[in-house]
Design a protein around this motif. Structure first.
Motif, PDB file in Angstrom:
ATOM      1  N   TRP A 125       0.602  -3.617  -3.374  1.00  0.00           N
ATOM      2  CA  TRP A 125       0.195  -2.644  -2.386  1.00  0.00           C
ATOM      3  C   TRP A 125      -0.082  -3.312  -0.991  1.00  0.00           C
ATOM      4  CZ3 TRP A 125      -4.295  -2.288   0.392  1.00  0.00           C
ATOM      5  CH2 TRP A 125      -5.260  -3.198   0.194  1.00  0.00           C
ATOM      6  N   VAL A 126      -0.225  -4.599  -0.915  1.00  0.00           N
ATOM      7  CA  VAL A 126      -0.751  -5.050   0.687  1.00  0.00           C
ATOM      8  C   VAL A 126       0.833  -4.993   1.330  1.00  0.00           C
ATOM      9  CG1 VAL A 126      -2.506  -6.364  -0.220  1.00  0.00           C
ATOM     10  CG2 VAL A 126      -0.158  -7.388  -0.167  1.00  0.00           C
ATOM     11  N   ASP A 127       1.772  -4.679   0.847  1.00  0.00           N
ATOM     12  CA  ASP A 127       2.987  -4.557   1.497  1.00  0.00           C
ATOM     13  C   ASP A 127       3.376  -5.808   2.351  1.00  0.00           C
ATOM     14  OD1 ASP A 127       5.424  -3.409   2.425  1.00  0.00           O
ATOM     15  OD2 ASP A 127       4.212  -2.362   3.984  1.00  0.00           O
ATOM     16  N   ALA A 128       3.436  -7.071   1.634  1.00  0.00           N
ATOM     17  CA  ALA A 128       3.819  -8.385   2.351  1.00  0.00           C
ATOM     18  C   ALA A 128       4.888  -8.087   2.742  1.00  0.00           C
ATOM     19  CB  ALA A 128       3.368  -9.369   1.666  1.00  0.00           C
ATOM     20  N   ARG A 129       4.978  -8.520   4.349  1.00  0.00           N
ATOM     21  CA  ARG A 129       6.283  -8.551   5.263  1.00  0.00           C
ATOM     22  C   ARG A 129       6.759 -10.151   5.769  1.00  0.00           C
ATOM     23  NH1 ARG A 129       8.054  -2.821   7.200  1.00  0.00           N
ATOM     24  NH2 ARG A 129       6.943  -1.710   5.367  1.00  0.00           N
ATOM     25  N   ILE A 130       7.849 -10.594   5.326  1.00  0.00           N
ATOM     26  CA  ILE A 130       8.046 -11.954   5.622  1.00  0.00           C
ATOM     27  C   ILE A 130       9.376 -12.044   6.772  1.00  0.00           C
ATOM     28  CG2 ILE A 130       8.335 -14.394   5.206  1.00  0.00           C
ATOM     29  CD1 ILE A 130       6.544 -14.047   2.957  1.00  0.00           C
ATOM     30  N   ASP A 131       9.221 -12.650   7.971  1.00  0.00           N
ATOM     31  CA  ASP A 131      10.629 -12.685   8.643  1.00  0.00           C
ATOM     32  C   ASP A 131      10.456 -14.213   8.955  1.00  0.00           C
ATOM     33  OD1 ASP A 131      12.141 -10.361   9.387  1.00  0.00           O
ATOM     34  OD2 ASP A 131       9.929  -9.536   9.641  1.00  0.00           O
TER      35      ASP A 131
END
Length: 525
Positions: A125-131
């Motif tokens: 649910w924390v909606d982790a996003r990695i670029d």
């Protein structure tokens, strides 16, 4: 009553209030009897102590792994279940609601807690996003950027009068805030203080069981508005959750906006929840539609935020028959006690105000006692309805206004005349498909939930549910107060740029130690 003693003082972390504030009692709405114990309102010093404890707990909860947040929510559910017999006694005595309603609402409360536990235990649910970084990118190198949702901080929750369990001390707002990792300070509703104290004791016991800081949860009593206003102003509080009247929600919004550091207020307020009955459905099953609407309007003495306060019905013989059946059903219903005398008085005043509008016909309105409400049914034509905003205001209680309309275009004009709603309902058969299709998009602009062939009372607790809507149904139509998406109200997104892997939150580390779903370089993995 279990092993708990109701003392009538605030719960400030693990401490008790000193009982120095103004006193009040719960009241049996059926008899007017003042109930024991005497409750003492919180003082400013006690509020300051609750805020101090919450501030101390906030960084601990923010770092807490999802499985430990889930353990807390599950423990609260267990403590609430253990108190079932207490609530079966307390809720009816303080609210006039039946023991069966208390049981059902407790089941919903427990279900909410467990649903949020499952959500945070999974962790995605924390909606982790990695670029990832690209040092060779021209003309400028690309940095490594990673973001996720983080708790906003201590949350002030205001208990609701009409849902003493599911929208109160251990209800959905508290569950969502604790799931997000936010300490909670609840301002109990004065109409059901004993129910609130018993629920507060359950939450406090769960906090203790889980070894969490006492400031994870506090419960403040006050018969008036001073403590609630001070809570919304307090610099430690980072968000407010409220269920109640438009006036109450608007007051909290104004207080929060006037702070040196404005904070969000998530207020669920008034709604008339219009129901649009289309011609083919009306002709095929008018009696069944009338029966369903009657049951929905009178459910809980009309004290549901999704009660259908406006029913839009075509002109003609079939519409007359539905109206007449509704009027007969309303006339056969007996007055019943409302949640408190103040709500009963406002209901009676609201019905009188509707009846006084030129062009409104009273189909049924019986007199009732000081604490009771009698079902009320009124009728008006669509032109007068569209042109008189007074007819668009909620009357909280077992009242509904039948609006007679000419065709689908007239119905669409009614939709466009209304302000934001929690729900909007279409009752249609296959032969109504063209008209229904023309109304669905305008209704989606109007309301947070669009129903077909049902009644709006009964809000399913599930991941997809939206219990919200454009102002004034709520203060922020982008959110929901029911379902697991409610957690989004109490978080904010934080980005970490070029931070070494060992220093990142686990959810953002390269090796994905939590095993959660993440968005990596634009791809969901």
């Amino acid at each position: 009553m279990s092993n708990y003693e109701l003392e009538g003082t605030s719960l400030i972390g693990a401490e008790r209030g000193l009982g120095a504030g103004a006193s009040f009692r719960g009241v049996d709405p059926a008899t007017g009897e003042a109930l024991a114990p005497v409750y003492c309102g919180a003082t400013q010093n006690e509020l300051e102590r609750a805020a101090e404890l919450a501030a101390g707990a906030a960084p601990v909860l923010a770092r807490l792994p999802g499985r430990e947040r889930a353990a807390l929510l599950k423990a609260i559910a267990e403590e609430m279940e253990a108190a079932r017999a207490d609530f079966e006694t307390l809720v009816p005595r303080e609210t006039g609601l039946a023991a069966a309603r208390a049981n059902g609402e407790l089941g919903r409360t427990i279900g909410q807690l467990r649903a949020f536990a499952a959500l945070v235990e999974d962790g995605s649910w924390v909606d982790a996003r990695i670029d990832h970084a690209d040092p060779a990118r021209a003309p400028l190198p690309k940095p490594d950027v990673r973001s996720m949702l983080r708790p906003i901080g201590p949350v002030a929750v205001f208990g609701a009068s009409n849902f003493p369990l599911a929208f109160s001390v251990a209800g959905g707002d508290t569950a969502a805030a604790l799931a997000a990792g936010c300490p909670v300070i609840v301002k109990a509703h004065p109409s059901h203080p004993a129910t609130s104290e018993r629920a507060g004791l359950a939450v406090r016991a769960a906090v203790r069981r889980c070894g969490l800081p006492p400031g994870t949860f506090s419960l403040l009593f006050d018969a008036g508005h001073a403590i609630g206003a001070a809570l919304a102003r307090h610099p430690v509080v980072r968000a407010v959750a409220f269920t109640g009247s438009t006036a109450g929600g608007r007051a909290l919004m104004d207080i929060a906006a006037a702070r040196p550091d404005p904070i969000p207020v998530y207020a669920e307020m008034g709604s008339i929840n219009p129901v649009f009955v289309l011609p083919a459905a009306l002709a095929a099953r008018g009696d069944a539609i009338a029966d369903a609407l009657h049951a929905s309007v009178l459910q809980g003495v009309g004290q549901f935020c999704t009660s259908p306060g406006v029913v839009v019905v075509p002109q003609g013989a079939a519409g007359d028959a539905l109206r007449d059946r509704l009027a007969a059903l309303f006339a056969a219903a007996q007055p019943a006690p409302m949640l408190n005398a103040g709500i009963a008085a406002r209901y009676a005043s609201g019905v009188r105000a509707l009846a006084a509008v030129p062009g409104v016909d009273v189909l049924h309105a019986a007199s009732a006692g000081e604490r009771d409400a009698a079902p009320s049914l009124l009728e008006v034509d669509s032109l007068r309805f569209r042109n008189n905003p007074r007819l668009h205001e909620e009357v909280f209680g077992p009242a509904s206004l039948v609006v007679r309309t000419r065709d689908a275009d007239d119905m669409r004009a009614i939709v466009e005349s209304l302000h934001g709603q929690l729900t909007a309902t279409l009752i249609a058969d296959d032969a109504d498909a063209t008209a229904a299709a023309s109304l669905l998009e305008p209704l989606a602009q109007l309301a947070g939930r669009v129903l077909m062939n049902g009644v709006p009372t009964g809000v399913e607790v599930c991941a997809a549910m939206v219990h919200g809507g454009p102002y004034p149904a709520t203060s922020d139509g982008r959110s929901t107060s029911v379902g697991t998406a409610a957690i989004e109200r109490f978080v904010r997104r934080v980005a970490w740029q070029n931070v070494p892997d060992a220093l990142l939150p686990e959810a953002l580390r390269e090796g994905n130690p939590l095993g959660i779903a993440r968005l990596v370089d634009g791809v969901r993995v």
